[in-house]
Design a protein around this motif. Structure first.
Motif, PDB file in Angstrom:
ATOM      1  N   THR A 362      64.359  38.566  56.102  1.00 53.31           N
ATOM      2  CA  THR A 362      64.809  39.427  57.193  1.00 53.31           C
ATOM      3  C   THR A 362      65.342  40.744  56.644  1.00 53.31           C
ATOM      4  O   THR A 362      66.218  40.756  55.772  1.00 53.31           O
ATOM      5  CB  THR A 362      65.929  38.745  58.017  1.00 53.31           C
ATOM      6  N   PHE A 363      64.795  41.854  57.131  1.00 53.83           N
ATOM      7  CA  PHE A 363      65.320  43.186  56.838  1.00 53.83           C
ATOM      8  C   PHE A 363      66.124  43.621  58.063  1.00 53.83           C
ATOM      9  O   PHE A 363      65.572  43.730  59.167  1.00 53.83           O
ATOM     10  CB  PHE A 363      64.185  44.185  56.598  1.00 53.83           C
ATOM     11  N   GLU A 364      67.430  43.879  57.871  1.00 55.53           N
ATOM     12  CA  GLU A 364      68.290  44.268  58.992  1.00 55.53           C
ATOM     13  C   GLU A 364      68.830  45.687  58.795  1.00 55.53           C
ATOM     14  O   GLU A 364      69.629  45.940  57.907  1.00 55.53           O
ATOM     15  CB  GLU A 364      69.483  43.305  59.111  1.00 55.53           C
ATOM     16  N   LYS A 365      68.349  46.614  59.617  1.00 62.52           N
ATOM     17  CA  LYS A 365      68.815  47.999  59.614  1.00 62.52           C
ATOM     18  C   LYS A 365      68.892  48.579  58.194  1.00 62.52           C
ATOM     19  O   LYS A 365      69.882  49.213  57.808  1.00 62.52           O
ATOM     20  CB  LYS A 365      70.179  48.104  60.299  1.00 62.52           C
ATOM     21  N   VAL A 366      67.848  48.339  57.442  1.00 59.34           N
ATOM     22  CA  VAL A 366      67.823  48.757  56.030  1.00 59.34           C
ATOM     23  C   VAL A 366      67.647  50.267  55.935  1.00 59.34           C
ATOM     24  O   VAL A 366      66.791  50.854  56.587  1.00 59.34           O
ATOM     25  CB  VAL A 366      66.689  48.030  55.283  1.00 59.34           C
ATOM     26  N   ARG A 367      68.471  50.855  55.076  1.00 55.83           N
ATOM     27  CA  ARG A 367      68.401  52.302  54.844  1.00 55.83           C
ATOM     28  C   ARG A 367      68.447  52.547  53.331  1.00 55.83           C
ATOM     29  O   ARG A 367      69.297  52.023  52.624  1.00 55.83           O
ATOM     30  CB  ARG A 367      69.580  52.998  55.538  1.00 55.83           C
ATOM     31  N   PHE A 368      67.517  53.392  52.863  1.00 54.06           N
ATOM     32  CA  PHE A 368      67.476  53.702  51.432  1.00 54.06           C
ATOM     33  C   PHE A 368      66.713  55.007  51.225  1.00 54.06           C
ATOM     34  O   PHE A 368      65.607  55.180  51.734  1.00 54.06           O
ATOM     35  CB  PHE A 368      66.795  52.573  50.643  1.00 54.06           C
ATOM     36  N   ASP A 378      64.419  54.277  56.721  1.00 54.23           N
ATOM     37  CA  ASP A 378      65.472  54.573  57.694  1.00 54.23           C
ATOM     38  C   ASP A 378      65.510  53.497  58.766  1.00 54.23           C
ATOM     39  O   ASP A 378      64.522  53.286  59.481  1.00 54.23           O
ATOM     40  CB  ASP A 378      65.233  55.935  58.362  1.00 54.23           C
ATOM     41  N   ASP A 379      66.646  52.809  58.884  1.00 54.96           N
ATOM     42  CA  ASP A 379      66.895  51.853  59.965  1.00 54.96           C
ATOM     43  C   ASP A 379      65.718  50.885  60.153  1.00 54.96           C
ATOM     44  O   ASP A 379      65.173  50.736  61.248  1.00 54.96           O
ATOM     45  CB  ASP A 379      67.173  52.613  61.264  1.00 54.96           C
ATOM     46  N   GLU A 414      71.430  51.405  50.648  1.00 49.89           N
ATOM     47  CA  GLU A 414      72.436  52.377  51.083  1.00 49.89           C
ATOM     48  C   GLU A 414      73.004  51.985  52.443  1.00 49.89           C
ATOM     49  O   GLU A 414      74.029  52.516  52.870  1.00 49.89           O
ATOM     50  CB  GLU A 414      71.818  53.771  51.134  1.00 49.89           C
ATOM     51  N   GLY A 415      72.336  51.071  53.116  1.00 48.61           N
ATOM     52  CA  GLY A 415      72.809  50.589  54.408  1.00 48.61           C
ATOM     53  C   GLY A 415      72.010  49.382  54.838  1.00 48.61           C
ATOM     54  O   GLY A 415      70.872  49.181  54.408  1.00 48.61           O
ATOM     55  N   ARG A 577      59.478  54.076  58.479  1.00 45.37           N
ATOM     56  CA  ARG A 577      59.703  53.335  59.718  1.00 45.37           C
ATOM     57  C   ARG A 577      58.475  52.519  60.083  1.00 45.37           C
ATOM     58  O   ARG A 577      57.348  52.881  59.719  1.00 45.37           O
ATOM     59  CB  ARG A 577      60.040  54.289  60.866  1.00 45.37           C
ATOM     60  N   ILE A 578      58.697  51.444  60.812  1.00 43.93           N
ATOM     61  CA  ILE A 578      57.579  50.644  61.331  1.00 43.93           C
ATOM     62  C   ILE A 578      57.153  51.265  62.655  1.00 43.93           C
ATOM     63  O   ILE A 578      57.946  51.371  63.605  1.00 43.93           O
ATOM     64  CB  ILE A 578      58.008  49.182  61.537  1.00 43.93           C
ATOM     65  N   ILE A 579      55.887  51.684  62.727  1.00 43.26           N
ATOM     66  CA  ILE A 579      55.420  52.337  63.954  1.00 43.26           C
ATOM     67  C   ILE A 579      54.430  51.463  64.734  1.00 43.26           C
ATOM     68  O   ILE A 579      54.199  51.707  65.920  1.00 43.26           O
ATOM     69  CB  ILE A 579      54.774  53.705  63.636  1.00 43.26           C
ATOM     70  N   GLU A 580      53.841  50.472  64.055  1.00 48.63           N
ATOM     71  CA  GLU A 580      52.922  49.560  64.742  1.00 48.63           C
ATOM     72  C   GLU A 580      53.000  48.201  64.074  1.00 48.63           C
ATOM     73  O   GLU A 580      53.245  48.110  62.864  1.00 48.63           O
ATOM     74  CB  GLU A 580      51.466  50.045  64.668  1.00 48.63           C
ATOM     75  N   GLU A 581      52.756  47.142  64.831  1.00 51.70           N
ATOM     76  CA  GLU A 581      52.597  45.825  64.238  1.00 51.70           C
ATOM     77  C   GLU A 581      51.787  44.950  65.185  1.00 51.70           C
ATOM     78  O   GLU A 581      51.814  45.125  66.402  1.00 51.70           O
ATOM     79  CB  GLU A 581      53.943  45.178  63.920  1.00 51.70           C
TER      80      GLU A 581
END
Length: 612
Positions: A362-368, A378-379, A414-415, A577-581
């Motif tokens: 699980t990636f949760e609001k990952v920022r780097f 971003d997020d 970083e977040g 960012r994830i734009i499609e899945e």
């Protein structure tokens, strides 16, 4: 006997992997603690040798007095106890003390001491962050390790042994000559003041030059090794002349530091010769005057002149030892800047083991952002079910490989946070994370070791049969059987060269796949895993890859979309960012970025219409 002293220090003793101190004295002590008892003994024995050598000069003075004053007929009868004492010192005491010093210094310290430093530094550097190696030359780092280990030994042994010897020797010499007449000590004290002034003037300049020279040497080595490491690229672009210019620049800079050093050495030697001649002249003249006034005996003159001649010989040696001391101080200071860097990624003090029974990610609001203000990730929110297989798709720089690097914890977030089976990877041991993730990347790098060692790297205790099975599954066994190296090793024992340069890109990739097959980790990352394979070989090992993915959570990155179109889910990224899945068909129906990328390819290859 030699082996007994050589075993006094265990250079490979397990020690804490703390960050080395940044202060010079603290840094040297940090690596000297395992050997300090031997250093104390070496210093004590060196002091004893200095006292014995001055005592031998007093024997010489006494002998001159006896020979000039006593009758030949009863000389031995009157002086045999003193002569016997001299003989015991010369033939028994001095050889024993000298032998003990030699054994402790050369067998006990010279080899194992720097090896202990190298081992501890190497262990620490192996655990440095990926960015540490990305920001420097590998050859330069290795050179710093080798230079600094020797420099620490030289600094500490010179202080603990040589300077102790010199101080004790000079003090004893001044005491002996002043016991004949205090005035006799004046030239020696004057020489000492002049000598210290000369050292005070030149040594700091030599130290600074040595520091610059050590850095210039490391840079020069780094440039040369960089060319050798990438020799294929140099030849492909016919840039041998360009590499010559590149190396010449660093060699010229290094040569400049040597020239500056040699100028200082020449001026220092001239100054030293001048004060030595003044000492000899002063003692000689003072001896004549004091002898004429019957203040000193011929034996006292012999002692004083003998000590002057000995000091003259020692002064050159002392000069180079002190000069070498400060040169090595500069080298150590230069090495500290590289070796004592803190790790960017560290385990928490209470880090726990990672347990991966299912493989949920699980990636949760990952920022780097790699330290930048904006960019890469971003997020980001993404969940992978246990055993789910996803494909990551996007243009170069979209953040796909960064996601994998963050999952492997090559960098700290970083977040946000990343969870594996509900466990935050920032709170578990790094080694556990990587033990549970198998990776096949597009930039396959092999160790310059045997095929067997490379394939078994993920499971070091496996046997030959298991290695051969993995090679067969990766369709690598046949070509491995025909391998040989310049040392005559064949098949599994053949060495592959630095980074695997003796193998083709496709062969290296198949060895890497075999290595991950054997590791059999619950989470699998395929980062352009088949990019170096031709279509025929890729098709041949496709079934092996599906076997490899069975029961595992899989993240696959590929620019050749046909290789991941059959994944459970496709994730399309752009600018972090994830734009499609969705599935392949679902994404085509949306006519978004994935559909655009697919339109440029046909079954994973370039559209022939585009080529035309």
């Amino acid at each position: 006997m030699f082996e007994r002293f050589e075993r006094l220090i265990d250079p490979f003793k397990e020690m804490p992997l703390d960050v080395p101190p940044k202060g010079f004295a603290a840094f040297c002590w940090y690596y000297t603690k395992p050997v300090w008892p031997i250093l104390i003994w070496v210093s004590a024995l060196g002091a004893m040798i200095a006292i014995l050598e001055v005592t031998i000069f007093t024997f010489l003075g006494d002998l001159v007095n006896w020979l000039s004053e006593e009758d030949r007929s009863d000389f031995l009868l009157n002086n045999w106890p003193s002569l016997l004492g001299m003989a015991v010192v010369l033939l028994v005491v001095y050889p024993i003390v000298e032998s003990a010093w030699q054994l402790l210094f050369h067998q006990g310290l010279m080899a194992t001491y720097p090896m202990s430093v190298r081992w501890r530094v190497h262990r620490y550097l192996l655990r440095q962050s990926i960015s540490f190696y990305q920001d420097d030359f590998a050859g330069r780092i290795a050179n710093k390790l080798m230079q600094t280990a020797l420099a620490v030994r030289e600094v500490v042994t010179r202080i603990a042994d040589i300077l102790v010897y010199v101080v004790v020797y000079f003090t004893a010499a001044v005491f002996v000559v002043s016991s004949a007449n205090p005035i006799f000590a004046t030239p020696f004290l004057g020489w000492l003041v002049a000598y210290l002034v000369v050292l005070r003037f030149f040594i700091p300049k030599l130290r600074e030059t040595a520091k610059n020279q050590a850095d210039a040497r490391s840079l020069m080595t780094g440039h040369v090794v960089d060319a050798y490491t990438n020799i294929a690229t140099v030849k492909l672009f016919s840039h041998a002349s360009r590499e010559e210019d590149y190396a010449r620049g660093s060699m010229t800079s290094f040569l400049g530091t040597v020239f500056r050093q040699m100028r200082l050495v020449t001026m220092l030697n001239i100054s030293l010769t001048a004060i030595n001649m003044l000492l000899l002249f002063s003692v000689g003249g003072l001896s004549i005057v004091l002898w004429q006034y019957r203040v000193v005996s011929i034996g006292d003159v012999a002692i004083a002149v003998g000590l002057v001649l000995r000091l003259q010989g020692m002064s050159q040696w002392i000069l180079w030892e002190v000069s070498g001391l400060f040169e090595n101080v500069g080298t150590v200071q230069d090495g500290i800047a590289t070796i004592s860097r803190e790790r960017d990624v560290t385990d928490l003090p209470d880090a726990v083991a990672l347990d991966v029974p299912r493989g949920e990610i699980t990636f949760e609001k990952v920022r780097f952002h790699y330290g930048k203000k904006s960019g890469v990730i971003d997020d980001l929110n993404l969940s992978l079910k246990p055993g789910e297989k996803i494909g990551l798709i996007g243009r170069s720089g979209a953040g796909k490989s960064t996601m994998v690097n963050l999952l492997l914890r090559f960098y700290d977030l970083e977040g946000g946070r990343i969870l594996v089976d509900g466990q935050d990877i920032a709170k578990v041991r790094q080694d556990d994370i990587r033990e549970n993730i198998g990776v096949v990347s597009q930039d396959t790098s092999l160790l310059h070791r045997s095929i067997f060692e490379n394939v078994s790297y993920g499971r070091p205790n496996v046997g030959q049969e298991e290695v051969e099975t993995a090679l067969r599954k990766a369709h690598a066994f046949d070509f491995v059987q025909g391998l040989s190296d310049p040392s005559g090793r064949l098949g599994l024992e053949a060495h592959v060269g630095e980074r695997g340069v003796k193998l083709s890109g496709g062969q290296r990739q198949r060895i890497a796949i075999a290595r991950v097959l054997l590791k059999n980790a619950p989470i699998l990352v395929l980062d352009e895993a088949t990019s170096a394979l031709d279509s025929e070989v890729e098709s041949a090992i496709q079934d092996s890859l599906f076997d490899l993915m069975e029961g595992k959570t899989v993240i696959a990155i590929a620019h050749r979309l046909s290789t991941i179109a059959a994944m459970d889910r496709l994730i399309v990224m752009d600018k972090g960012r994830i734009i499609e899945e969705g599935s392949h068909d679902e994404l085509l129906a949306r006519n978004g970025l994935y559909a655009q990328l697919w339109a440029h390819q046909s079954g994973g290859f370039l559209d022939p219409v585009k080529i035309a």
